[in-house]
Design an enzyme around this catalytic site. Structure first.
Site, PDB file in Angstrom:
ATOM      1  N   GLN A   1       0.828  -1.217   0.000  1.00  0.00           N
ATOM      2  CA  GLN A   1       0.000   0.000   0.000  1.00  0.00           C
ATOM      3  C   GLN A   1       0.862   1.267   0.000  1.00  0.00           C
ATOM      4  OE1 GLN A   1      -3.168   0.703  -0.434  1.00  0.00           O
ATOM      5  NE2 GLN A   1      -3.695  -1.442  -0.785  1.00  0.00           N
ATOM      6  N   SER A   2       1.994   1.228  -0.668  1.00  0.00           N
ATOM      7  CA  SER A   2       2.900   2.376  -0.707  1.00  0.00           C
ATOM      8  C   SER A   2       2.289   3.559  -1.464  1.00  0.00           C
ATOM      9  CB  SER A   2       4.203   1.955  -1.387  1.00  0.00           C
ATOM     10  OG  SER A   2       4.970   3.094  -1.729  1.00  0.00           O
TER      11      SER A   2
END
Ligand SMILES: Cc1ncc(COP(=O)(O)O)c(C=O)c1O
Length: 337
Positions: A79-80
């Site tokens: 989920q960067s």
């Protein structure tokens, strides 16, 4: 368009200046004078859903283009936000982007939700690196770049989190933007003096955002709230400050709160849940469970500890974005209750 106005070239990806907004109801709710708390809206940088990483990419991608890159590679958690915004920057510039992400294809964390959904919409090529730590992710990115080069491309690896000297320089620029806004917006006649004394509070991930602010404001005026993203946050920030200023900095001079990590980077904490609800219910501002919610929990704790300076001085919360992460977080539903 490449601009060369200051020490290093940058490309234009963002909308500046981002707004500086008062947050009187939130201030009062956490025991601060209502006119003291400001939110620097770096969630509104424009590109790809916005966030702090856009400022960094203006410089890191400019460096890649100067080096002749024709495609980009970067790394991050599934989920960067940095990975999502690198994908958006590539789309804007017509550069293919490969994202080397920690995780396994087919696992729930690899489902197209939150940032990952946007990565796919921006048409990034996603490669899963398994249970990789920072070093293994960096090695996987280099391996991917080598494969692209062998296929005739000219890849540039954008560092983890966008945190190198260029990324930190982007936040030294942002600090100057804030200082000018505080001078303009403080209306009590002491604006200039008070603007110079403001305390900034910011989430600390890979470190360049805090480092740039410290390079410009000094270590005494910036509180970084550790999110658990890196093993040695103070050393990381001090190294990046030194890279910008050219002067060594003892990492013990930095003001870090390490009390908001909880059970780890990927887990939602009780204080973060409370902070997300409070910001939403007093100001209509949405924070995320990994970075900005933790940073606000740290600000609330600092207010409780009377660690925010004298009662009249401004406190600036840096809203660094991350909203897609709320929709990609497995525990987010608990925030609603
Ligand atoms: C939304 C958000 N806020 C803050 C940060 C922290 O910035 P830095 O990595 O420069 O410490 C990140 C980093 O990933 C982020 O995505």
């Amino acid at each position: 368009m490449i601009m060369t106005g200051d020490s290093a070239a940058r490309i234009s990806l963002a909308t500046f200046p981002t707004p500086l907004e008062p947050a009187p109801r939130l201030a009062a709710a956490i025991g601060l004078r209502p006119d003291r708390l400001w939110i620097k809206r770096d969630d509104l940088t424009g590109l790809g859903g916005g966030g702090n990483k856009v400022r960094k990419l203006e410089r890191t991608v400019a460096a890649a283009l100067r080096d002749g890159a024709d495609c980009l590679v970067t790394t991050g958690a599934a989920q960067s936000n940095h990975a999502r915004l690198t994908a958006a920057a590539g789309a804007r510039l017509g550069l293919p982007v490969t994202l080397v992400l920690a995780g396994h294809p087919g696992h729930p964390g690899a489902a197209p939700a939150g940032n990952l959904l946007l990565d796919e919409i921006f048409d990034a090529d996603i490669r899963w690196a398994g249970d990789a730590d920072d070093a293994a992710l960096a090695a996987a990115a280099e391996q991917t770049a080598a494969e692209l080069a062998a296929a005739g491309r000219r890849p540039a690896v954008i560092p983890f989190g966008g945190s190198n000297r260029d990324g930190a320089q982007a936040y030294a620029d942002a600090a100057r933007e804030l200082r000018a806004q505080l001078r303009d917006q403080l209306r009590d006649g002491l604006g200039g003096t008070l603007a110079g004394q403001a305390t900034s509070v910011v989430a600390l991930g890979s470190g360049a955002t805090m480092a740039g602010l410290v390079a410009e404001f000094g270590p005494g005026q910036v509180i970084g709230v550790h999110t658990g993203a890196v093993a040695a946050p103070a050393e990381a920030v001090a190294g990046l400050v030194a890279a910008v200023t050219g002067q060594p900095l003892d990492h013990r001079e930095l003001r870090l709160r390490t009390d908001q990590v909880g059970d780890g980077y990927a887990r939602l904490t009780e204080p973060t849940t409370a902070a997300i609800r409070l910001a939403a219910r007093t100001e209509g501002i949405v924070l995320d469970p990994t970075y900005t919610g933790r940073a606000m929990a740290g600000l609330i704790a600092a207010a409780r500890d009377r660690d925010l300076g004298r009662p009249a001085t401004p406190v600036v919360f840096w809203h660094t974005g991350g909203l897609p992460g709320l929709f990609g977080h497995p525990e987010a539903a608990a925030i609603a209750r």
